[in-house]
Design an enzyme around this catalytic site. Structure first.
Site, PDB file in Angstrom:
ATOM      1  N   SER A 136       0.842  -1.203   0.000  1.00 38.36           N
ATOM      2  CA  SER A 136       0.000   0.000   0.000  1.00 38.36           C
ATOM      3  C   SER A 136       0.870   1.243   0.000  1.00 38.36           C
ATOM      4  O   SER A 136       1.676   1.446   0.916  1.00 38.36           O
ATOM      5  CB  SER A 136      -0.918  -0.012   1.224  1.00 38.36           C
ATOM      6  N   HIS A 196      -1.220  -1.152  -4.445  1.00 37.66           N
ATOM      7  CA  HIS A 196      -2.500  -0.743  -3.856  1.00 37.66           C
ATOM      8  C   HIS A 196      -2.435   0.750  -3.539  1.00 37.66           C
ATOM      9  O   HIS A 196      -1.532   1.216  -2.845  1.00 37.66           O
ATOM     10  CB  HIS A 196      -2.732  -1.562  -2.582  1.00 37.66           C
ATOM     11  N   ASP A 204      -4.477   3.957  -2.046  1.00 38.01           N
ATOM     12  CA  ASP A 204      -5.591   4.327  -1.169  1.00 38.01           C
ATOM     13  C   ASP A 204      -5.998   5.781  -1.346  1.00 38.01           C
ATOM     14  O   ASP A 204      -5.250   6.693  -1.004  1.00 38.01           O
ATOM     15  CB  ASP A 204      -5.194   4.100   0.293  1.00 38.01           C
ATOM     16  N   MET A 210      -8.551   8.697  -0.209  1.00 37.02           N
ATOM     17  CA  MET A 210      -9.458   9.046   0.907  1.00 37.02           C
ATOM     18  C   MET A 210      -9.895  10.505   0.771  1.00 37.02           C
ATOM     19  O   MET A 210      -9.089  11.354   0.395  1.00 37.02           O
ATOM     20  CB  MET A 210      -8.740   8.860   2.240  1.00 37.02           C
ATOM     21  N   HIS A 256      -8.093   1.904  -4.509  1.00 34.57           N
ATOM     22  CA  HIS A 256      -9.114   1.683  -3.474  1.00 34.57           C
ATOM     23  C   HIS A 256      -9.725   3.032  -3.116  1.00 34.57           C
ATOM     24  O   HIS A 256      -9.104   3.840  -2.418  1.00 34.57           O
ATOM     25  CB  HIS A 256      -8.414   1.016  -2.270  1.00 34.57           C
ATOM     26  N   MET A 273     -11.900   5.277  -1.101  1.00 35.45           N
ATOM     27  CA  MET A 273     -12.641   5.454   0.155  1.00 35.45           C
ATOM     28  C   MET A 273     -13.239   6.858   0.114  1.00 35.45           C
ATOM     29  O   MET A 273     -12.806   7.770   0.823  1.00 35.45           O
ATOM     30  CB  MET A 273     -11.696   5.258   1.342  1.00 35.45           C
ATOM     31  N   MET A 327     -12.389  -5.658   4.228  1.00 31.06           N
ATOM     32  CA  MET A 327     -11.613  -4.771   5.100  1.00 31.06           C
ATOM     33  C   MET A 327     -11.491  -5.410   6.483  1.00 31.06           C
ATOM     34  O   MET A 327     -12.499  -5.809   7.079  1.00 31.06           O
ATOM     35  CB  MET A 327     -12.301  -3.406   5.247  1.00 31.06           C
ATOM     36  N   GLY A 329      -9.347   4.142   6.655  1.00 34.66           N
ATOM     37  CA  GLY A 329      -8.991   5.535   6.928  1.00 34.66           C
ATOM     38  C   GLY A 329      -7.535   5.743   7.286  1.00 34.66           C
ATOM     39  O   GLY A 329      -6.981   6.798   7.003  1.00 34.66           O
ATOM     40  N   PHE A 330      -6.943   4.736   7.896  1.00 32.83           N
ATOM     41  CA  PHE A 330      -5.562   4.908   8.366  1.00 32.83           C
ATOM     42  C   PHE A 330      -4.774   3.617   8.231  1.00 32.83           C
ATOM     43  O   PHE A 330      -5.345   2.521   8.368  1.00 32.83           O
ATOM     44  CB  PHE A 330      -5.551   5.331   9.844  1.00 32.83           C
ATOM     45  N   GLY A 331      -3.483   3.770   8.013  1.00 34.05           N
ATOM     46  CA  GLY A 331      -2.593   2.627   8.069  1.00 34.05           C
ATOM     47  C   GLY A 331      -2.226   2.343   9.519  1.00 34.05           C
ATOM     48  O   GLY A 331      -2.507   3.153  10.412  1.00 34.05           O
ATOM     49  N   ASP A 383      -7.515  -6.361   3.391  1.00 37.84           N
ATOM     50  CA  ASP A 383      -6.800  -5.095   3.602  1.00 37.84           C
ATOM     51  C   ASP A 383      -6.944  -4.636   5.043  1.00 37.84           C
ATOM     52  O   ASP A 383      -8.070  -4.433   5.523  1.00 37.84           O
ATOM     53  CB  ASP A 383      -7.404  -4.044   2.642  1.00 37.84           C
ATOM     54  N   GLY A 384      -5.801  -4.440   5.705  1.00 39.64           N
ATOM     55  CA  GLY A 384      -5.807  -3.851   7.037  1.00 39.64           C
ATOM     56  C   GLY A 384      -5.185  -4.741   8.097  1.00 39.64           C
ATOM     57  O   GLY A 384      -5.666  -5.835   8.365  1.00 39.64           O
ATOM     58  N   GLY A 389       0.558  -2.406   4.317  1.00 41.27           N
ATOM     59  CA  GLY A 389       1.073  -1.042   4.407  1.00 41.27           C
ATOM     60  C   GLY A 389       2.197  -0.953   5.409  1.00 41.27           C
ATOM     61  O   GLY A 389       3.368  -1.121   5.077  1.00 41.27           O
ATOM     62  N   SER A 390       1.838  -0.724   6.667  1.00 42.17           N
ATOM     63  CA  SER A 390       2.869  -0.473   7.677  1.00 42.17           C
ATOM     64  C   SER A 390       3.847  -1.637   7.843  1.00 42.17           C
ATOM     65  O   SER A 390       5.039  -1.414   8.032  1.00 42.17           O
ATOM     66  CB  SER A 390       2.221  -0.117   9.013  1.00 42.17           C
TER      67      SER A 390
HETATM   68  C1  DX5 Z   1      -6.715   1.577   5.264  1.00 43.88           C
HETATM   69  C2  DX5 Z   1      -6.224   1.314   3.870  1.00 43.88           C
HETATM   70  C3  DX5 Z   1      -5.161   0.296   3.801  1.00 43.88           C
HETATM   71  C4  DX5 Z   1      -3.904   0.648   4.558  1.00 43.88           C
HETATM   72  C5  DX5 Z   1      -3.469  -0.601   5.230  1.00 43.88           C
HETATM   73  O1  DX5 Z   1      -7.889   2.283   5.251  1.00 43.88           O
HETATM   74  O2  DX5 Z   1      -7.278   0.886   3.024  1.00 43.88           O
HETATM   75  O3  DX5 Z   1      -4.854  -0.073   2.467  1.00 43.88           O
HETATM   76  O4  DX5 Z   1      -2.870   1.129   3.753  1.00 43.88           O
HETATM   77  O5  DX5 Z   1      -2.419  -0.296   6.068  1.00 43.88           O
HETATM   78  P1  DX5 Z   1      -1.891  -1.361   7.123  1.00 43.88           P
HETATM   79  O6  DX5 Z   1      -1.334  -2.529   6.340  1.00 43.88           O
HETATM   80  O7  DX5 Z   1      -0.828  -0.615   7.853  1.00 43.88           O
HETATM   81  O8  DX5 Z   1      -3.043  -1.763   7.988  1.00 43.88           O
HETATM   82 ZN    ZN Z   2      -6.719   0.041   1.028  1.00 47.32          ZN
END
Ligand code: DX5
Ligand code: ZN
Length: 234
Positions: A18, A43, A45, A47, A76, A78, A147, A152-154, A185-186, A207-208
């Site tokens: 991500s 991927h 994101d 928002m 993606h 959002m 999900m 909303g956040f990583g 995802d998440g 992501g993280s």
């Molecule tokens: C969250 C995003 C994810 C995010 C995942 O709303 O849709 O794609 O990047 O991040 P991690 O892997 O850190 O949960």
């Molecule tokens: Zn995502």
């Protein structure tokens, strides 16, 4: 417009880094670095500060990412009223556009709209949204996104009830003889990747735990090893 990559053609199961966890000050470089890790897709994101509390970027950034990598771009969205913006994201280079079923009144029409633009279509479900929300459009899907955090956040914690939902989504897709990619995802990393694949996921967004890792090469190797152990690949 350049020919689209078919996201459904990726090797399964695959990892989708991500870009949300990348350094936004040098996104093109970051995308190219991620491509060298050998993932299936990138991927992206998007928002809007309305569907989710956070704001990221729009089609202009997707267009810059398109120029930076050859990887399929899985965008993606959002955002509220995605039907107003899918055209711009496809023109910017999205190969597949995922919309949230909670964000639109007319999911069937929106999927046809995305297909009409020449892109593949995915639908995402928030953790509290039941699977039956997509039953009537399952045969139109190229990707189903479960999900496992509230979007909303990583860097959020994986919601455990997602495990059972992934397995039920797998059953639903198989019953429908669907070749749609089952994406999750998440909160995914090397520690839970194997279990998620065992439950039937085809594509793991990270992501993280991957993009945010100090050693991305080691994190990707750990993810790949976990996935292979689960899917019994050589
Ligand atoms: C969250 C995003 C994810 C995010 C995942 O709303 O849709 O794609 O990047 O991040 P991690 O892997 O850190 O949960
Ligand atoms: Zn995502």
């Amino acid at each position: 417009m350049s020919p689209k990559n078919m996201v459904t053609d990726v090797e399964r199961p695959c990892v989708a880094p991500s870009i949300l966890s990348a350094d936004f000050g040098k996104l093109a470089q970051e995308a190219a670095d991620l491509e060298r890790l050998g993932p299936g897709v990138l991927h992206v994101d998007v928002m809007d500060g309305r569907f989710v509390p956070n704001i990221t970027f729009g089609p202009g950034v997707v267009s810059a990412l398109r120029k930076a990598v050859e990887l399929p771009l899985d965008v993606h969205l959002m955002i509220v009223e995605p039907e107003r913006h899918v055209d711009a994201f496809v023109r910017a280079g999205a190969d597949l556009v995922t919309v949230h079923c909670e964000a639109t009144q007319h999911l069937n029409r929106l999927i046809q709209q995305i297909h009409g633009l020449g892109a593949q279509a995915g639908v995402a479900l928030n953790p509290a949204t039941p699977l039956y929300a997509i039953e009537e459009i399952i045969s139109d899907l190229d990707l189903l996104l479960i999900m496992t955090v509230n979007p909303g956040f990583g860097g959020q914690k994986f919601i455990d009830s997602g495990r059972n939902k992934i397995a039920r989504a797998r059953t639903l897709l198989d019953k429908a003889h669907s070749s749609a990619l089952l994406q999750v995802d998440g909160g995914i990393g090397p520690d839970n990747a194997a279990d998620i694949v065992e439950r039937g996921a085809d594509c793991l967004v990270a992501g993280s735990a991957l993009v945010g890792a100090t050693d991305r090469l080691a994190a990707m190797a750990a993810m790949t090893a976990a996935i292979r152990s689960a899917s019994a690949l050589p």
